[in-house]
Scaffold this motif. Structure first.
Motif, mmCIF file in Angstrom:
data_model
loop_
_atom_site.group_PDB
_atom_site.id
_atom_site.type_symbol
_atom_site.label_atom_id
_atom_site.label_comp_id
_atom_site.label_asym_id
_atom_site.label_seq_id
_atom_site.Cartn_x
_atom_site.Cartn_y
_atom_site.Cartn_z
ATOM 1 N N ARG A 246 45.672 -6.266 -3.237
ATOM 2 C CA ARG A 246 45.416 -7.505 -4.023
ATOM 3 C C ARG A 246 46.475 -8.684 -3.627
ATOM 4 N NH1 ARG A 246 43.663 -7.197 -9.211
ATOM 5 N NH2 ARG A 246 43.980 -5.014 -9.234
ATOM 6 N N ARG A 247 47.686 -8.272 -3.030
ATOM 7 C CA ARG A 247 48.411 -9.270 -2.556
ATOM 8 C C ARG A 247 48.003 -10.102 -1.351
ATOM 9 N NH1 ARG A 247 53.089 -8.318 -5.599
ATOM 10 N NH2 ARG A 247 52.743 -6.310 -6.238
ATOM 11 N N ILE A 248 47.289 -9.475 -0.517
ATOM 12 C CA ILE A 248 46.609 -10.078 0.688
ATOM 13 C C ILE A 248 45.430 -10.672 0.349
ATOM 14 C CG2 ILE A 248 48.302 -9.041 2.424
ATOM 15 C CD1 ILE A 248 46.152 -7.201 2.945
ATOM 16 N N ALA A 249 44.788 -10.366 -0.548
ATOM 17 C CA ALA A 249 43.337 -10.811 -0.757
ATOM 18 C C ALA A 249 43.021 -12.191 -0.851
ATOM 19 C CB ALA A 249 42.664 -10.134 -2.133
ATOM 20 N N GLY A 250 43.975 -12.964 -1.195
ATOM 21 C CA GLY A 250 44.064 -14.534 -1.376
ATOM 22 C C GLY A 250 43.950 -15.087 0.092
ATOM 23 N N GLY A 251 44.724 -14.407 0.957
ATOM 24 C CA GLY A 251 44.705 -14.840 2.353
ATOM 25 C C GLY A 251 43.299 -14.621 3.045
ATOM 26 N N LEU A 252 43.145 -13.343 2.856
ATOM 27 C CA LEU A 252 41.762 -12.888 3.318
ATOM 28 C C LEU A 252 40.488 -13.740 3.167
ATOM 29 C CD1 LEU A 252 41.545 -9.260 3.611
ATOM 30 C CD2 LEU A 252 39.696 -10.129 2.814
ATOM 31 N N ILE A 253 40.620 -13.874 1.583
ATOM 32 C CA ILE A 253 39.125 -14.670 1.201
ATOM 33 C C ILE A 253 39.209 -15.965 2.020
ATOM 34 C CG2 ILE A 253 38.215 -16.146 -0.711
ATOM 35 C CD1 ILE A 253 39.481 -13.750 -2.549
ATOM 36 N N TRP A 254 40.506 -16.692 2.088
ATOM 37 C CA TRP A 254 40.375 -17.964 2.387
ATOM 38 C C TRP A 254 40.095 -17.995 3.860
ATOM 39 C CZ3 TRP A 254 39.034 -21.795 0.046
ATOM 40 C CH2 TRP A 254 39.152 -21.954 -1.509
ATOM 41 N N VAL A 255 40.475 -17.091 4.740
ATOM 42 C CA VAL A 255 40.453 -17.198 6.146
ATOM 43 C C VAL A 255 39.104 -16.781 6.423
ATOM 44 C CG1 VAL A 255 40.916 -15.664 8.217
ATOM 45 C CG2 VAL A 255 42.789 -16.216 6.635
ATOM 46 N N ALA A 256 38.122 -16.167 5.505
ATOM 47 C CA ALA A 256 36.869 -15.809 5.873
ATOM 48 C C ALA A 256 36.110 -17.222 5.520
ATOM 49 C CB ALA A 256 36.247 -14.784 4.850
ATOM 50 N N ARG B 253 40.421 -7.692 -9.116
ATOM 51 C CA ARG B 253 40.460 -8.293 -10.625
ATOM 52 C C ARG B 253 41.524 -8.964 -10.880
ATOM 53 N NH1 ARG B 253 41.674 -2.632 -12.142
ATOM 54 N NH2 ARG B 253 42.408 -2.994 -10.402
ATOM 55 N N SER B 254 41.055 -10.073 -11.742
ATOM 56 C CA SER B 254 42.096 -11.335 -11.667
ATOM 57 C C SER B 254 42.854 -11.073 -13.013
ATOM 58 C CB SER B 254 41.344 -12.563 -11.874
ATOM 59 O OG SER B 254 42.357 -13.751 -11.944
ATOM 60 N N VAL B 255 44.391 -11.041 -12.718
ATOM 61 C CA VAL B 255 45.386 -10.856 -13.863
ATOM 62 C C VAL B 255 45.421 -12.092 -14.572
ATOM 63 C CG1 VAL B 255 47.466 -10.250 -14.702
ATOM 64 C CG2 VAL B 255 46.306 -9.042 -12.656
ATOM 65 N N GLY B 256 45.496 -13.431 -13.841
ATOM 66 C CA GLY B 256 45.548 -14.595 -14.409
ATOM 67 C C GLY B 256 44.280 -14.998 -14.746
ATOM 68 N N ALA C 68 48.017 -20.024 -4.020
ATOM 69 C CA ALA C 68 47.497 -20.169 -5.473
ATOM 70 C C ALA C 68 46.777 -18.972 -5.703
ATOM 71 C CB ALA C 68 46.880 -21.599 -5.650
ATOM 72 N N THR C 69 45.856 -18.757 -4.854
ATOM 73 C CA THR C 69 44.787 -17.637 -5.284
ATOM 74 C C THR C 69 45.696 -16.415 -5.342
ATOM 75 O OG1 THR C 69 43.288 -18.620 -3.731
ATOM 76 C CG2 THR C 69 42.764 -16.497 -4.463
ATOM 77 N N GLU D 181 51.543 -12.870 -10.894
ATOM 78 C CA GLU D 181 52.893 -12.708 -10.999
ATOM 79 C C GLU D 181 53.687 -14.340 -11.046
ATOM 80 O OE1 GLU D 181 53.478 -10.424 -7.562
ATOM 81 O OE2 GLU D 181 53.256 -8.704 -8.285
ATOM 82 N N ALA D 182 53.082 -15.176 -10.467
ATOM 83 C CA ALA D 182 53.650 -16.652 -10.544
ATOM 84 C C ALA D 182 52.806 -17.674 -10.939
ATOM 85 C CB ALA D 182 54.153 -16.770 -8.964
ATOM 86 N N SER D 183 53.194 -18.788 -10.965
ATOM 87 C CA SER D 183 52.313 -19.889 -11.594
ATOM 88 C C SER D 183 51.625 -20.518 -10.386
ATOM 89 C CB SER D 183 53.228 -20.878 -12.607
ATOM 90 O OG SER D 183 52.438 -22.112 -12.586
ATOM 91 N N PRO D 184 50.618 -20.894 -10.567
ATOM 92 C CA PRO D 184 49.894 -21.649 -9.539
ATOM 93 C C PRO D 184 50.082 -22.961 -9.491
ATOM 94 C CG PRO D 184 48.336 -20.958 -10.750
ATOM 95 C CD PRO D 184 49.630 -20.549 -11.464
ATOM 96 N N ASP D 185 50.473 -23.576 -10.611
ATOM 97 C CA ASP D 185 50.738 -25.102 -10.804
ATOM 98 C C ASP D 185 50.961 -26.029 -9.805
ATOM 99 O OD1 ASP D 185 49.851 -24.548 -13.131
ATOM 100 O OD2 ASP D 185 51.783 -25.021 -14.448
ATOM 101 N N PHE D 186 52.293 -25.731 -8.965
ATOM 102 C CA PHE D 186 52.544 -26.361 -7.977
ATOM 103 C C PHE D 186 51.715 -26.365 -6.790
ATOM 104 C CE2 PHE D 186 54.481 -26.546 -3.677
ATOM 105 C CZ PHE D 186 55.222 -27.775 -3.743
ATOM 106 N N TRP D 187 50.947 -25.611 -6.405
ATOM 107 C CA TRP D 187 50.256 -25.617 -5.493
ATOM 108 C C TRP D 187 49.065 -26.203 -5.839
ATOM 109 C CZ3 TRP D 187 52.453 -24.365 -1.137
ATOM 110 C CH2 TRP D 187 53.229 -23.484 -1.124
ATOM 111 N N ILE D 188 48.475 -26.203 -7.021
ATOM 112 C CA ILE D 188 47.251 -26.662 -7.408
ATOM 113 C C ILE D 188 47.482 -28.346 -7.338
ATOM 114 C CG2 ILE D 188 45.717 -27.451 -9.457
ATOM 115 C CD1 ILE D 188 46.183 -24.571 -10.129
ATOM 116 N N LYS D 189 48.763 -28.850 -7.790
ATOM 117 C CA LYS D 189 48.973 -30.112 -7.415
ATOM 118 C C LYS D 189 49.252 -30.645 -6.057
ATOM 119 C CE LYS D 189 52.093 -30.252 -11.783
ATOM 120 N NZ LYS D 189 53.188 -29.800 -12.086
#
Lengths: 224, 229
Positions: A51-61, A126-129, A184-185, A192-200
């Motif tokens: 789940r921790r690397i899913a964000g990277g994986l999705i976007w690389v794809a 599954r998304s926790v956020g 952010a993803t 675990e963290a807020s994505p606010d900074f990354w969205i901005k």
């Protein structure tokens, strides 16, 4: 014709052509599917830590798949000297650029919408956020990739090794956007963290580079 | 003009001799890091020179898009190449210094990663220059240069948020920051020397670029008059 009129006409033409041929979307979809399958061999995709690397994986794809579509953006206009005709016409260059960028944005968003369920199934995500945040990240991130990608595709179409050139110049510039999308993803998925900074960050990136693209596109279109 | 340049080259060589002497023999040995800390006198001035080169590249690219003169494009090409060279020196001396001091060759911290991304951006700029054809090169390269320069602060901000390990700026930092005056002395000698080396290289590369353009123009003119000569 006004900027808006030219943008709409060009955009509708591109969408209609894509609807009839489905070249870009099919090749992107198949490519993204291949990336998903190949990644699954690199690690255990259903493990909890994945789940921790899913964000990277999705976007690389998505990034790799988007390059496939971006590379085709201008190729069509090069045949029959359409770009030359456009240059001598009084139509505003930025209208053409916007139409192409919006078209690409649309294709990549469709790709993402089709691929997202597949990711959920294959990687047991599954998304926790909150999920709506993922959609915001996806839209902002896709525009970040696509606006620069469309511009750089116009650069690389004029070089000798066209298709190779685009990722070479697009990836280094896109690193901060990718970092923002991935982080952010991951923050939203793990909760675990807020994505606010990354969205901005993504929003700033989008605004800055859309402005730079619109500022420079005319020079690039007319480069001789 | 040529005489001034030769005088400047001689001056730079003299400066380089003094600064090397200063860095290796005059500057005191650092207490905790030992002799390896002397790489600082090469690492930071190289980073500075690379930064100056990339800034020159940006200015020259803007001027090119505005005035469309070959000279500013030649400046842009020269500064990008010299900048990448100095940036490479930074990326090589950094790990050599980090290994004995931090215990690792490389860490993905803000400044290291930003420098690496900077290097990637300007290498892609050089690749674009190499692969584009004829009269389009200048415009395409200038556009990419502006993208690259705009990207740098965004890269820095994003990676700074991401993670940080590199020491905070030693000079002009908080209360405990600051170098020993003897070290500062040697550092400024090296800063001056490296900047001058950078300028010399840029001027030479600029001349080369202009000569290349001239040769190309001559070939084109000869071809127009019928057959190669």
């Amino acid at each position: 014709m006004t900027t808006l009129g030219v943008t709409r006409t060009t955009l509708l033409k591109d969408l209609r052509m894509e609807w009839r041929s489905k070249d870009a979307i099919n090749s992107m979809l198949f490519f993204a599917l291949l990336v998903v399958v190949i990644f699954s061999f690199a690690f255990n995709p259903t493990a909890e830590e994945s789940r921790r690397i899913a964000g990277g994986l999705i976007w690389v794809a998505f990034l790799f798949a988007a390059v496939v579509a971006l590379n085709q953006t201008w190729a069509r206009e090069l045949r029959n000297q359409v770009l030359d005709a456009y240059r001598v016409s009084p139509a505003p260059p930025n209208a053409l650029f916007l139409a192409k960028a919006i078209g690409n944005f649309f294709f990549v968003v469709v790709l993402e919408a089709l691929m997202a369920p597949l990711f959920v199934v294959f990687y047991d995500l599954r998304s926790v956020g909150p999920v709506w945040q993922l959609i915001v990240v996806a839209l902002l991130g896709t525009w970040a990739l696509v606006v620069n990608g469309t511009f750089f595709a116009a650069l690389s179409i004029r070089t000798r090794s066209r298709e190779i050139m685009l990722p070479l110049i697009l990836f280094p510039i896109s690193i901060p956007a990718l970092l923002a999308m991935v982080d952010a993803t991951t923050s939203i998925l793990t909760g675990e963290a807020s994505p606010d900074f990354w969205i901005k960050m993504l929003a700033v990136y989008d605004v800055v580079f859309t402005a730079v693209c619109l500022l420079l596109f005319e020079s690039v279109l007319n480069a001789e | 003009m040529k005489r001034i340049f030769i005088a400047f080259v001689v001056f730079t060589l003299g400066l380089l001799a003094v600064s090397t002497y200063q860095a290796l023999f005059v500057a005191p040995t650092e207490q905790t890091m030992g002799e390896v800390q002397r790489i600082f006198y090469y690492h930071v001035p190289s980073a500075w020179t690379a930064g100056v080169c990339f800034f020159v590249n940006f200015l020259a690219s803007v001027v090119y898009l505005w005035k469309r003169n070959l000279a500013s494009d030649a400046v842009a090409a020269a500064s990008a190449e010299v900048g990448v060279t100095f940036c490479t020196i930074v990326l090589i001396t950094g790990p050599i210094w980090a290994r004995p001091v931090w215990g690792i060759w490389w860490t993905w911290d803000a400044r290291l990663t930003t420098t690496l991304v900077l290097w990637l951006i300007y290498v892609s700029y050089l690749v674009l220059r190499r692969f584009s054809a004829g009269g389009q090169t200048q415009v395409l390269a200038a556009a990419l240069a502006i993208f690259g320069f705009v990207d740098v602060p965004i890269v820095y901000m994003s990676i700074r948020w991401f993670r940080t390990q590199h020491p905070s700026p030693v000079m002009g930092g908080g209360e405990n920051s600051g170098l020993d005056p003897a070290m500062l002395h040697a550092f400024f000698w090296n800063l001056a020397a490296f900047t001058c080396v950078g300028i010399v290289l840029m001027v030479v590369r600029y001349r080369l670029q202009m000569l290349e353009e001239e040769v190309e123009a001559t070939h084109a003119a000869a071809a127009l008059q019928g057959g190669p000569r």
